[in-house]
Design a protein around this motif. Structure first.
Motif, mmCIF file in Angstrom:
data_model
loop_
_atom_site.group_PDB
_atom_site.id
_atom_site.type_symbol
_atom_site.label_atom_id
_atom_site.label_comp_id
_atom_site.label_asym_id
_atom_site.label_seq_id
_atom_site.Cartn_x
_atom_site.Cartn_y
_atom_site.Cartn_z
ATOM 1 N N ASN A 54 0.837 -1.198 0.000
ATOM 2 C CA ASN A 54 0.000 0.000 0.000
ATOM 3 C C ASN A 54 0.876 1.255 0.000
ATOM 4 O O ASN A 54 1.998 1.241 0.495
ATOM 5 N N GLY A 55 0.316 2.351 -0.518
ATOM 6 C CA GLY A 55 0.934 3.670 -0.349
ATOM 7 C C GLY A 55 1.989 4.042 -1.356
ATOM 8 O O GLY A 55 2.776 4.960 -1.104
ATOM 9 N N TYR A 56 2.006 3.368 -2.516
ATOM 10 C CA TYR A 56 3.081 3.612 -3.487
ATOM 11 C C TYR A 56 3.081 5.051 -3.988
ATOM 12 O O TYR A 56 4.122 5.728 -3.980
ATOM 13 N N GLU A 57 1.930 5.548 -4.445
ATOM 14 C CA GLU A 57 1.885 6.883 -5.031
ATOM 15 C C GLU A 57 2.218 7.964 -4.015
ATOM 16 O O GLU A 57 2.908 8.937 -4.328
ATOM 17 N N GLU A 58 1.731 7.795 -2.786
ATOM 18 C CA GLU A 58 2.010 8.791 -1.747
ATOM 19 C C GLU A 58 3.508 8.880 -1.463
ATOM 20 O O GLU A 58 4.073 9.974 -1.336
ATOM 21 N N LEU A 59 4.152 7.696 -1.360
ATOM 22 C CA LEU A 59 5.594 7.699 -1.106
ATOM 23 C C LEU A 59 6.339 8.305 -2.292
ATOM 24 O O LEU A 59 7.256 9.124 -2.119
ATOM 25 N N LYS A 60 5.953 7.927 -3.488
ATOM 26 C CA LYS A 60 6.635 8.421 -4.689
ATOM 27 C C LYS A 60 6.581 9.940 -4.753
ATOM 28 O O LYS A 60 7.608 10.601 -4.999
ATOM 29 N N GLN A 61 5.418 10.511 -4.509
ATOM 30 C CA GLN A 61 5.283 11.958 -4.585
ATOM 31 C C GLN A 61 6.133 12.657 -3.533
ATOM 32 O O GLN A 61 6.726 13.711 -3.788
ATOM 33 N N GLN A 62 6.192 12.063 -2.356
ATOM 34 C CA GLN A 62 6.991 12.675 -1.291
ATOM 35 C C GLN A 62 8.477 12.620 -1.626
ATOM 36 O O GLN A 62 9.209 13.576 -1.408
ATOM 37 N N VAL A 63 8.940 11.497 -2.163
ATOM 38 C CA VAL A 63 10.365 11.328 -2.453
ATOM 39 C C VAL A 63 10.803 12.218 -3.604
ATOM 40 O O VAL A 63 11.839 12.896 -3.525
ATOM 41 N N ILE A 64 10.024 12.256 -4.678
ATOM 42 C CA ILE A 64 10.470 13.038 -5.839
ATOM 43 C C ILE A 64 10.442 14.538 -5.537
ATOM 44 O O ILE A 64 11.122 15.319 -6.218
ATOM 45 N N ALA A 65 9.677 14.922 -4.526
ATOM 46 C CA ALA A 65 9.642 16.339 -4.143
ATOM 47 C C ALA A 65 10.908 16.781 -3.420
ATOM 48 O O ALA A 65 11.191 17.985 -3.325
ATOM 49 N N GLN A 66 11.684 15.818 -2.906
ATOM 50 C CA GLN A 66 12.929 16.161 -2.209
ATOM 51 C C GLN A 66 13.997 16.558 -3.223
ATOM 52 O O GLN A 66 14.179 15.909 -4.255
ATOM 53 N N SER A 67 14.698 17.647 -2.927
ATOM 54 C CA SER A 67 15.779 18.076 -3.818
ATOM 55 C C SER A 67 17.059 17.328 -3.476
ATOM 56 O O SER A 67 17.271 16.915 -2.334
ATOM 57 N N TRP A 68 17.905 17.174 -4.471
ATOM 58 C CA TRP A 68 19.194 16.532 -4.231
ATOM 59 C C TRP A 68 20.041 17.356 -3.261
ATOM 60 O O TRP A 68 20.844 16.818 -2.506
ATOM 61 N N GLU A 69 19.847 18.681 -3.267
ATOM 62 C CA GLU A 69 20.595 19.529 -2.342
ATOM 63 C C GLU A 69 20.248 19.176 -0.896
ATOM 64 O O GLU A 69 21.140 19.072 -0.034
ATOM 65 N N GLU A 70 18.946 18.981 -0.612
ATOM 66 C CA GLU A 70 18.526 18.589 0.734
ATOM 67 C C GLU A 70 19.072 17.214 1.098
ATOM 68 O O GLU A 70 19.515 16.980 2.223
ATOM 69 N N ILE A 71 19.014 16.319 0.146
ATOM 70 C CA ILE A 71 19.439 14.942 0.390
ATOM 71 C C ILE A 71 20.926 14.878 0.706
ATOM 72 O O ILE A 71 21.346 14.244 1.682
ATOM 73 N N THR A 72 21.736 15.515 -0.106
ATOM 74 C CA THR A 72 23.184 15.429 0.107
ATOM 75 C C THR A 72 23.616 16.213 1.343
ATOM 76 O O THR A 72 24.544 15.811 2.047
ATOM 77 N N ALA A 73 22.942 17.337 1.611
ATOM 78 C CA ALA A 73 23.307 18.121 2.802
ATOM 79 C C ALA A 73 23.021 17.346 4.079
ATOM 80 O O ALA A 73 23.829 17.344 5.016
ATOM 81 N N SER A 74 21.877 16.686 4.140
ATOM 82 C CA SER A 74 21.523 15.948 5.348
ATOM 83 C C SER A 74 22.332 14.663 5.477
ATOM 84 O O SER A 74 22.837 14.336 6.554
ATOM 85 N N SER A 75 22.473 13.932 4.377
ATOM 86 C CA SER A 75 23.154 12.632 4.434
ATOM 87 C C SER A 75 24.663 12.774 4.531
ATOM 88 O O SER A 75 25.335 11.911 5.115
ATOM 89 N N GLY A 76 25.207 13.836 3.932
ATOM 90 C CA GLY A 76 26.652 13.986 3.893
ATOM 91 C C GLY A 76 27.314 13.139 2.823
ATOM 92 O O GLY A 76 28.545 13.040 2.777
ATOM 93 N N VAL A 77 26.513 12.522 1.952
ATOM 94 C CA VAL A 77 27.031 11.670 0.888
ATOM 95 C C VAL A 77 26.693 12.315 -0.453
ATOM 96 O O VAL A 77 25.594 12.851 -0.643
ATOM 97 N N SER A 78 27.629 12.246 -1.391
ATOM 98 C CA SER A 78 27.419 12.894 -2.681
ATOM 99 C C SER A 78 26.334 12.191 -3.475
ATOM 100 O O SER A 78 26.039 11.009 -3.284
ATOM 101 N N ARG A 79 25.750 12.947 -4.400
ATOM 102 C CA ARG A 79 24.713 12.383 -5.282
ATOM 103 C C ARG A 79 25.266 11.205 -6.077
ATOM 104 O O ARG A 79 24.600 10.186 -6.240
#
Length: 786
Positions: free
Chosen positions: A330-355
């Motif tokens: 369950n919940g595929y579309e909801e998760l997909k929309q939330q994930v694709i809305a995240q920018s790579w800048e946010e992802i790399t800044a928080s994780s500390g790992v390069s794209r």
């Protein structure tokens, strides 16, 4: 649950694999590594006064160290004998003689000069003892007097005013079960255990994601899977025998990936003492490390999924297992929309790992037919830990890595039988066989024959805080009953913990050894009760491993240093019930261990089969080889749930570091090496990235102070392969920097990660009275409370 049964031990590969050797130079000469042969000889020497009994424990008993479930010298994963120094280190707890009377008769301040390690080495608690208000020494008393004193106090209190806690040191399922039953019989729901402090977010997250609170896979699934991923786990240190499984997996082509801020040396290179090939030439464990920021796991996993959804735009089915998702999730579309809305800048800044690095791992997982995700405290000890683990489950569900061979979700347990503690009901949120609510309460009441109190019990951290409530508050804790454990060295803010423990009217320590918390004052009395070990428990006992194997460990005779007055832990609880509520205590009475197991099988239907375990080597696995077999989850609709989670805001300020606590060569808080043989670090060392040290003009070995609004830690810089902006200190030494009262949102365990500032010690100590403690510490911002 699954229909497929575990196949039993696999045969090990016979051919050596030089491609996985650390070096052709034997025994790792010249490298920083554990000296297993030397350490084993020392352990044998330490046990020389009881060597025959020690041998019987090793060859006949179920390991009371880690949660792999080694029974005697063998387990259900691989053929051949298994032994490790973790198990050998705790061996002396079972073989040593009693503490000498002349030591027990010392003034309390003299005893307080001993460290926890020194107290442990003094020997076992020989008989019941008490130290009343104003008394300078412990005095001996009879079991009857001790139990009557405890019972009289309980009868004078509202059950909401006392609490029970059970630690992880070798306690059996039988003791967990009887303690859970007796506490509810007495009307108390304040009951907690060490497992919940470590892994309750795993259960909480897995139940909402896939409907189960235990590992869905086996250790054998490591051996042949495409990818074995460890998130925040140092399995080779906490459970060294697991490195054998990793070596076998590598020989089958498995790639081992480690996600951790620190490139833990033992997950990089390890010498397995009971594997001749590895003992000689070592094993290169991990194929790759991803050194994320502390608290950056959710963002890191967002990046993996974001790339998957990008791949899907190019070619449907290239990353997502749509057949599995459509039928079981369950919940595929909801998760997909939330994930694709995240920018790579946010992802790399928080994780500390390069794209680029995230995409590299994302591609590997997309190409893999199978994967096992294992995790430990690096994911669970955060204020957002449940979301951490639901995010791991999201990865597994999108790829269909669930309910089949070589795939699954595995909360990697650290101590023997902690998996069983909650399953036996020693938890404020559960009863045996299910949650503390609704139909399960009615079912248990019918089985037990008495009403279970309906009010919600508090977790251990809250009960400690509630000691300090006003005298007339209905939840002011006035008595604590502890089966093992040392809150001074496991909970955040040790100064507060010591103050709280001293404010209790009565504190009971049911244990095999003394520890520093045993020596803290109480307003009326501190009572110490001598417990038997699992190997002395009449009729044997059972423990549950990480992979849901329930092992029988027999009573082992021949202890030359037998503690004559020690009692089996579950029997002490029954004695207590008989004294507090004698008219109805027959409802919680058991004539022997077999009768306890008969009822355990009824109370928790998953444990049906435990009643048939009677001799050495007896074992069964509840739930079958794989939970959620075929993708069918024990959720209301039989489907797994994708849970959208937000990237946490750690509110990191410029110049701040984020700190985590790590374990060295220790068993929980019991330290066995002051110098960590894995990386050479001393107990006060601060693991720091080389560039960070240079930027802050700090040199190797230089004295520094870490501080925040909660406390101060003085240590020395140790340059390490740590992700920039992150620090590591040992647990429990670093606990003075951790705040009390900050809990995980759902599972309510303390947060063991925190923001800190770093100063040269000479500068801090010169100016602390005028700047740091009055102004800068108060202004410091770090992770907001959960």
């Amino acid at each position: 649950m699954g229909e497929t049964k575990h196949q039993g031990p696999m045969k090990k590969a016979k051919m050596p694999a030089p491609e996985h050797w650390v070096s052709p130079i034997p025994f790792g000469l010249g490298k920083v590594k554990p000296k297993h042969i030397r350490d084993s000889m020392k352990i044998a020497w330490d046990n020389k006064d009881n060597l025959g009994y020690a041998k019987n424990i090793i060859t006949k008993g179920v390991c009371d160290g880690c949660a792999l479930g080694v029974s005697g010298l063998y387990d259900q994963t691989l053929s051949g004998p298994h032994i490790c120094t973790t198990r050998l280190n705790v061996l002396r707890l079972n073989t040593m003689p009693a503490v000498e009377d002349e030591i027990l008769n010392k003034d309390i301040d003299e005893l307080r000069e001993y460290s926890s390690t020194e107290l442990r080495e003094l020997g076992r608690v020989p008989y019941p003892m008490i130290r009343r208000k104003g008394e300078r020494k412990f005095s001996r008393l009879s079991w009857d007097d001790a139990m009557d004193t405890i019972a009289d106090k309980m009868k004078a209190l509202d059950p909401k005013q006392y609490a029970f806690y059970l630690t992880s040191r070798g306690i059996t399922n039988e003791s967990y079960y009887v303690a859970a039953k007796v506490s509810r019989f007495l009307g108390a729901n304040h009951i907690d255990n060490a497992s919940r402090i470590c892994h309750s977010p795993s259960k909480t997250a897995m139940k909402r994601s896939v409907g189960v609170g235990a590992s869905t896979a086996n250790y054998q699934d490591w051996i042949g899977t495409d990818v074995l991923m460890f998130w925040g786990s140092v399995a080779s240190n906490s459970s060294p025998v697991s490195t054998k499984y990793m070596l076998e997996a590598k020989k089958k082509g498995t790639k081992i990936i480690v996600i951790n801020p620190y490139r833990e040396p033992s997950m990089d290179e390890y010498w397995i003492p009971s594997n001749p090939e590895s003992a000689l030439f070592g094993t290169k464990v991990a194929d790759d490390f991803y050194q994320i920021n502390i608290g950056g796991d959710i963002a890191f996993m967002h990046g993996i999924m974001k790339h998957w959804f990008d791949m899907e735009e190019e070619a449907a089915g290239s990353a997502i297992n749509h057949e599995f998702v459509d039928e079981h999730v369950n919940g595929y579309e909801e998760l997909k929309q939330q994930v694709i809305a995240q920018s790579w800048e946010e992802i790399t800044a928080s994780s500390g790992v390069s794209r680029e690095r995230i995409i590299e791992l994302s591609d590997l997982l997309a190409r893999s037919k199978n994967a096992v995700f294992a995790w430990a405290l690096g994911l669970t000890m955060h204020s957002f830990a449940t979301d951490n683990i639901s995010q791991v489950a999201n990865l597994a569900l999108l790829r269909g890595f669930l309910g089949r061979q070589y795939s699954g979700l595995m909360p990697f347990r650290g101590h023997s039988s902690v998996q069983g503690s909650g399953e036996m009901g020693a938890d404020p949120f559960v009863l045996p066989g299910g949650d503390f609510k609704g139909d399960n309460i009615e079912r248990i009441e019918k089985l037990w024959g008495f009403d279970v109190p309906k009010w919600q019990g508090d977790v251990v951290g809250v009960t400690l805080e509630n000691i300090m409530l006003p005298e007339d508050h209905e939840r002011k804790i006035k008595m604590y009953y502890l089966s093992g454990g040392n809150f001074l060295e496991t909970m955040p803010d040790p100064d507060f913990v010591e103050q709280a423990l001293s404010e209790l009217d009565v504190r009971v320590h049911q244990d095999i050894i003394l520890n520093t918390s045993t020596l803290v004052d109480a307003k009326e009395a501190v009572i110490v009760l001598p417990a038997k070990t699992r190997y002395e428990q009449e009729d044997g006992g059972t423990s549950t491993s990480t992979e849901r194997m329930v092992y029988f460990s027999p009573e082992i005779e021949g202890n030359k240093n037998k503690i004559e007055e020690a009692r089996a832990e579950w029997k002490i609880y029954i004695d207590l019930a008989k004294r507090v509520k004698p008219e109805t205590a027959h409802l919680v009475d058991f004539k022997d261990g077999y009768e306890v197991r008969e009822e355990m099988a009824k109370a928790n239907p998953n444990y049906d089969g435990v009643q048939h375990l009677k001799k050495q080597g007896d074992v069964f696995q509840w739930g079958g080889a794989w939970l959620c077999e075929g993708g069918v989850c024990p959720t209301p609709d039989g489907r797994g749930n994708l849970i959208p989670v937000e990237i946490p805001d750690l509110n990191r300020q410029p110049g701040d570091f984020y700190l985590t606590t790590r374990r060295g060569k220790q068993f929980n808080s019991m330290v066995y090496k002051t110098t960590d043989p894995i990386n050479g670090a001393e107990r006060d060392d601060v693991l720091m990235n080389k560039a960070d040290a240079k930027d802050n003009r700090l040199a190797e070995g230089e004295a520094v102070v870490l501080y925040n609004r909660y406390g101060v830690f003085q240590g020395r810089v140790r340059i390490a392969d740590m992700a920039s902006g992150n620090l590591g200190v040992h647990f429990p030494e670093g606990n003075f920097l951790l705040p009390k009262g900050r809990y995980e949102q759902f599972a309510k365990i303390p947060d063991y990660n925190v923001g800190v500032k770093v100063e040269k010690a000479e500068k801090f100590n010169a100016r602390k009275d005028t700047e740091y403690l009055e102004k800068r510490v108060d202004d410091l911002e770090d992770t907001p409370g959960a």
